[in-house]
Write an enzyme that holds these catalytic residues in place. Sequence first.
Site, PDB file in Angstrom:
ATOM      1  N   GLU A 249       0.812  -1.221   0.000  1.00 35.86           N
ATOM      2  CA  GLU A 249       0.000   0.000   0.000  1.00 35.86           C
ATOM      3  C   GLU A 249       0.848   1.275   0.000  1.00 35.86           C
ATOM      4  O   GLU A 249       0.461   2.267  -0.612  1.00 35.86           O
ATOM      5  CB  GLU A 249      -0.952  -0.006   1.203  1.00 35.86           C
ATOM      6  CG  GLU A 249      -1.999  -1.112   1.094  1.00 35.86           C
ATOM      7  CD  GLU A 249      -3.039  -1.052   2.188  1.00 35.86           C
ATOM      8  OE1 GLU A 249      -3.056  -1.958   3.030  1.00 35.86           O
ATOM      9  OE2 GLU A 249      -3.825  -0.091   2.223  1.00 35.86           O
ATOM     10  N   HIS A 265       8.198 -26.688   5.919  1.00 37.68           N
ATOM     11  CA  HIS A 265       7.502 -27.888   5.447  1.00 37.68           C
ATOM     12  C   HIS A 265       6.995 -27.745   4.026  1.00 37.68           C
ATOM     13  O   HIS A 265       6.290 -28.622   3.538  1.00 37.68           O
ATOM     14  CB  HIS A 265       6.348 -28.225   6.405  1.00 37.68           C
ATOM     15  CG  HIS A 265       6.836 -28.529   7.781  1.00 37.68           C
ATOM     16  ND1 HIS A 265       7.135 -29.808   8.207  1.00 37.68           N
ATOM     17  CD2 HIS A 265       7.159 -27.705   8.804  1.00 37.68           C
ATOM     18  CE1 HIS A 265       7.576 -29.752   9.450  1.00 37.68           C
ATOM     19  NE2 HIS A 265       7.612 -28.491   9.838  1.00 37.68           N
ATOM     20  N   LYS A 359     -13.538  -0.729  -4.187  1.00 37.18           N
ATOM     21  CA  LYS A 359     -14.639  -0.582  -3.228  1.00 37.18           C
ATOM     22  C   LYS A 359     -15.852   0.039  -3.916  1.00 37.18           C
ATOM     23  O   LYS A 359     -16.984  -0.397  -3.719  1.00 37.18           O
ATOM     24  CB  LYS A 359     -14.208   0.283  -2.039  1.00 37.18           C
ATOM     25  CG  LYS A 359     -13.339  -0.446  -1.041  1.00 37.18           C
ATOM     26  CD  LYS A 359     -13.064   0.429   0.171  1.00 37.18           C
ATOM     27  CE  LYS A 359     -12.228  -0.298   1.195  1.00 37.18           C
ATOM     28  NZ  LYS A 359     -11.902   0.498   2.358  1.00 37.18           N
TER      29      LYS A 359
END
Length: 363
Positions: A249, A265, A359
């Site tokens: 951002e 892993h 948005k």
Amino acid sequence: MRDTRLAAERAGVLDDEAARRSIDRSDMAGAIEGLPGQLRLAADRSGDLPVPDRAVDVREVIVLGMGGSAIGADLVAGAFADRLRVGLTVRRDPMLPAHVGRNTLVIASSFSGQTEETLTATQAALERGAPVVAITTGGRLADLSRERGFPLISFEASGQPRAAIGHGAGLVLGLLGRAGLLAEVEVAEELRLAAAAVDRGLSAWGPTVASAQNGVKGLAQLLHDRLAVVVANDHLAPVARRWKTQFNENAKVWAAWDELPEAAHNTVMGFGSPFWTGERVFVVALAGDGEPGRTVQRREAVLELLDSERTPFEVITLAAGSRLAQAFAGVVLGDLLSLYLALLRRVDPTPVDAIARLKARLS
Ligand code: F6R
């Protein structure tokens, strides 16, 4: 020779105040410097935050939030995992899991109070009869709290949600304390210690500390033009996530984060991939002073593998203190680093146009 000259040129942008201000037009530097004040304010308010009446037999806590309004709760969940009496989940999704109900304390966290995912999940929580409390500066979430009669914790802040992380974390922590969900935690003291850790970080690595003395400006030079991968474990894993989102951002770059021991892993299998080695990736491993020996051994083993694939990395050890103070020392370091990366890239750190467009499109 060329590299030295380039580094000196770049340091100019970082060290020259006028150049910095011409890029950081909305003053993200000032917003980062406001973090200790937010934590101290939350400490002062921690004794009288409203808790929903029905929050009597709480078996779990869910924080609903997105982006900058969610990460503060992650920091709290990480730092107090060893002292929280019930599980705390941070939910970044409009869908509410089936187990949320009357015994779930739901904290709806949205800086603007307008975020669709948070509002949808909050409505669902109300329908399930869960005790709900909102943390916001206003908007639709504040209206909803008045309409439906659930407690509202409001705070005043201008600027960007992600710069309000001290309010977010501090108010969630205060609320957990008031609800009696923390064992032997002095909430106000914890927040003041965290604020002091941020103060120390700002004095050591802040914008006015010249590159020659400022390790974070130096790190920004190393990360510039590379994909940063931030790796951490335990209570510092949310800090790695914060770094990633601040790089996105503020600096407007791709970034990634990963968690140990899980990375041992699976992620290690990608280390030899020819495309991503050497020049293109830079790994930062966050370590906490005073970690258990086994944690240190695990990280060292993973970094040895990375080294054998000639991928550059740096380990940053965050100074001793409480778990929350360590986490906030990491937050301010990452916030400053993302600011310096933005300056090196000559992009204004504050605006997040693509997020606003998304948005608007999805509202
Ligand atoms: C922008 C930022 C975003 C927002 C997110 C949710 O600075 O941090 O990640 O936090 O889009 O919006 P709010 O916080 O208003 O609920």
